[in-house]
Design a protein around this motif. Structure first.
Motif, short mmCIF file in Angstrom:
data_model
loop_
_atom_site.label_atom_id
_atom_site.label_comp_id
_atom_site.label_asym_id
_atom_site.label_seq_id
_atom_site.Cartn_x
_atom_site.Cartn_y
_atom_site.Cartn_z
N ILE A 27 0.85 -1.20 0.00
CA ILE A 27 0.00 0.00 0.00
C ILE A 27 0.88 1.25 0.00
CG2 ILE A 27 -1.76 1.30 1.25
CD1 ILE A 27 -2.62 -1.41 2.51
N LEU A 41 -4.26 13.01 1.77
CA LEU A 41 -3.73 11.66 1.98
C LEU A 41 -4.67 10.66 1.31
CD1 LEU A 41 -2.92 11.70 5.79
CD2 LEU A 41 -1.31 11.09 3.97
N ALA A 42 -4.10 9.65 0.64
CA ALA A 42 -4.95 8.60 0.07
C ALA A 42 -4.12 7.34 -0.13
CB ALA A 42 -5.56 9.04 -1.25
N PHE A 44 -3.20 3.74 -2.08
CA PHE A 44 -3.22 3.13 -3.41
C PHE A 44 -2.48 1.80 -3.36
CE2 PHE A 44 -3.67 7.65 -3.89
CZ PHE A 44 -4.75 7.76 -4.76
N CYS A 46 -2.55 -0.42 -6.04
CA CYS A 46 -2.02 -0.76 -7.36
C CYS A 46 -0.72 0.01 -7.47
CB CYS A 46 -3.00 -0.37 -8.46
SG CYS A 46 -4.57 -1.22 -8.30
N TYR A 60 -1.54 3.45 -9.60
CA TYR A 60 -2.68 3.70 -10.50
C TYR A 60 -3.79 4.43 -9.74
CZ TYR A 60 -7.08 2.55 -12.82
OH TYR A 60 -8.32 2.63 -13.39
N ILE A 61 -4.23 5.54 -10.30
CA ILE A 61 -5.35 6.29 -9.70
C ILE A 61 -6.56 6.15 -10.62
CG2 ILE A 61 -6.15 8.50 -8.81
CD1 ILE A 61 -3.32 9.48 -8.63
N LYS A 70 -9.54 12.18 -8.85
CA LYS A 70 -9.33 12.17 -7.40
C LYS A 70 -8.37 13.30 -7.03
CE LYS A 70 -10.35 7.27 -6.90
NZ LYS A 70 -10.02 5.95 -6.33
N ASP A 71 -8.48 13.75 -5.76
CA ASP A 71 -7.65 14.88 -5.32
C ASP A 71 -6.16 14.60 -5.47
OD1 ASP A 71 -9.87 16.37 -4.67
OD2 ASP A 71 -9.98 15.58 -2.63
N THR A 72 -5.75 13.37 -5.24
CA THR A 72 -4.32 13.02 -5.37
C THR A 72 -3.81 13.37 -6.76
OG1 THR A 72 -4.61 11.23 -3.78
CG2 THR A 72 -2.64 11.13 -5.18
N MET A 95 -5.02 5.03 7.80
CA MET A 95 -4.95 4.89 6.34
C MET A 95 -6.33 4.59 5.77
SD MET A 95 -5.10 2.37 3.88
CE MET A 95 -5.01 0.91 4.89
N ASN A 96 -7.05 3.68 6.43
CA ASN A 96 -8.38 3.31 5.95
C ASN A 96 -9.34 4.50 6.04
OD1 ASN A 96 -10.28 1.41 4.96
ND2 ASN A 96 -11.09 1.19 7.03
N SER A 99 -9.10 6.98 3.30
CA SER A 99 -9.55 6.58 1.97
C SER A 99 -11.02 6.94 1.74
CB SER A 99 -9.31 5.10 1.74
OG SER A 99 -10.25 4.36 2.48
N ALA A 100 -11.67 7.57 2.73
CA ALA A 100 -13.03 8.07 2.51
C ALA A 100 -12.94 9.26 1.56
CB ALA A 100 -13.62 8.52 3.85
N GLU A 108 -6.73 16.21 5.17
CA GLU A 108 -6.94 14.82 5.61
C GLU A 108 -5.97 14.41 6.71
OE1 GLU A 108 -7.70 12.07 2.35
OE2 GLU A 108 -8.86 13.59 1.31
N TYR A 189 -7.25 -7.42 4.53
CA TYR A 189 -5.83 -7.03 4.61
C TYR A 189 -5.05 -8.21 5.19
CZ TYR A 189 -7.45 -2.27 3.90
OH TYR A 189 -8.00 -1.14 3.35
C1 LIG Z 1 -6.02 -0.05 0.99
C2 LIG Z 1 -6.61 0.79 -0.11
C3 LIG Z 1 -6.09 0.70 -1.39
C4 LIG Z 1 -6.59 1.50 -2.43
N1 LIG Z 1 -6.04 1.40 -3.67
C5 LIG Z 1 -6.46 2.22 -4.65
C6 LIG Z 1 -5.82 2.19 -5.94
O1 LIG Z 1 -4.87 1.45 -6.18
N2 LIG Z 1 -6.28 3.07 -6.87
C7 LIG Z 1 -7.31 3.94 -6.63
O2 LIG Z 1 -7.67 4.72 -7.51
N3 LIG Z 1 -7.93 3.98 -5.42
C8 LIG Z 1 -7.52 3.15 -4.43
N4 LIG Z 1 -8.12 3.21 -3.19
C9 LIG Z 1 -9.18 4.19 -2.98
C10 LIG Z 1 -8.63 5.59 -2.69
O3 LIG Z 1 -7.80 5.56 -1.52
C11 LIG Z 1 -9.80 6.54 -2.46
O4 LIG Z 1 -10.51 6.69 -3.68
C12 LIG Z 1 -9.42 7.90 -1.93
O5 LIG Z 1 -10.59 8.54 -1.44
C13 LIG Z 1 -8.82 8.82 -2.95
O6 LIG Z 1 -8.57 10.03 -2.28
P1 LIG Z 1 -8.31 11.43 -2.96
O7 LIG Z 1 -9.55 11.84 -3.71
O8 LIG Z 1 -8.01 12.26 -1.78
O9 LIG Z 1 -7.13 11.26 -3.89
C14 LIG Z 1 -7.66 2.40 -2.17
C15 LIG Z 1 -8.20 2.47 -0.87
C16 LIG Z 1 -7.68 1.67 0.15
C17 LIG Z 1 -8.26 1.76 1.53
#
Ligand SMILES: Cc1cc2nc3c(=O)[nH]c(=O)nc-3n(C[C@H](O)[C@H](O)[C@H](O)COP(=O)(O)O)c2cc1C
Length: 204
Positions: A27, A41-42, A44, A46, A60-61, A70-72, A95-96, A99-100, A108, A189
């Motif tokens: 992660i 914070l987010a 990922f 992938c 990957y986003i 996404k904000d990232t 971390m979880n 991801s909201a 965040e 996990y």
């Molecule tokens: C453990 C975990 C892994 C994640 N992996 C991905 C990922 O690989 N790609 C992705 O687009 N979102 C992934 N997500 C979802 C993003 O974290 C989520 O969409 C997040 O809200 C994006 O935040 P942002 O809009 O602040 O960038 C994952 C979430 C979790 C909890």
């Protein structure tokens, strides 16, 4: 054997198939800063390392359900840098929580109770509570697929790595002390608690 053509799957089914087949996934807990100075914070999963000299990582986003970015991604397009923070067991809950889908104007770090620390070479802050932080500069953004089920692949060069002293084992990080978590399919996990060793066979 079942045969599945991924092009026949909708976004959800494709997600479920690949996230339950390619695992456990590391992660990247990615910290970024936006144009307006808001910290983000987010997570990922992938995510992997794709080069050693120069050291490169990619992740990957996907697009948001509404097709928006996404904000990232928006932040990386602006600052052209980011920090990958490694997630250990104590960091899992925060971390979880991060991801909201918080609105863009929400800090965040504050929201999930983590501490931003100024990075040395990039604008994005690093996470103090994370055992390993990688300061990265953006190399390239690759577009992947069509809108709605598409996304972007972020390629970054790691320009500075921070490792907590107590994890360092001379030339590498001690995995038993690092205690990283991995992502499986669905909401599952894993911990690294069952390690075995195999010597690589060499043919002379
Ligand atoms: C453990 C975990 C892994 C994640 N992996 C991905 C990922 O690989 N790609 C992705 O687009 N979102 C992934 N997500 C979802 C993003 O974290 C989520 O969409 C997040 O809200 C994006 O935040 P942002 O809009 O602040 O960038 C994952 C979430 C979790 C909890």
């Amino acid at each position: 054997m079942m045969k599945i053509n991924p092009r026949d799957l909708n976004r959800r089914d494709s997600h479920e198939l690949f996230m339950s087949a390619i695992l456990p996934r590391p992660i990247a807990f990615v910290s970024t800063v936006g144009e307006d100075g808001v910290l983000n914070l987010a997570a990922f999963s992938c995510f992997t390392v794709v080069g050693l000299n120069p050291a490169q990582v990619c992740f990957y986003i996907g697009l948001k359900r509404d097709g928006g970015k996404k904000d990232t991604l928006i932040n990386i397009e602006f600052s052209r840098d980011f920090v990958v923070n490694i997630v250990d067991e104590p960091l899992a809950k925060a971390m979880n929580q991060a991801s909201a889908e918080y609105p863009s104007d929400v800090d965040e770090f504050k929201e999930v109770g983590l501490t931003p620390v100024k990075s040395e070479l990039v604008r994005a802050p690093r996470v103090a509570e994370s055992p390993v932080n990688m300061e990265c500069t953006l190399k390239e953004i690759l577009e992947s697929g069509a809108a709605a089920s598409g996304g972007h692949i972020i390629m970054g060069e790691v320009v500075l790595v921070h490792v907590k002293d107590e994890l360092w084992a001379g030339d590498q990080i001690d995995v038993s002390k690092l205690k990283p978590i991995g992502r499986l399919g669905g909401d599952l996990y894993c911990r690294i608690t069952d390690i075995f060793e195999m010597e690589r066979p060499y043919i002379l």
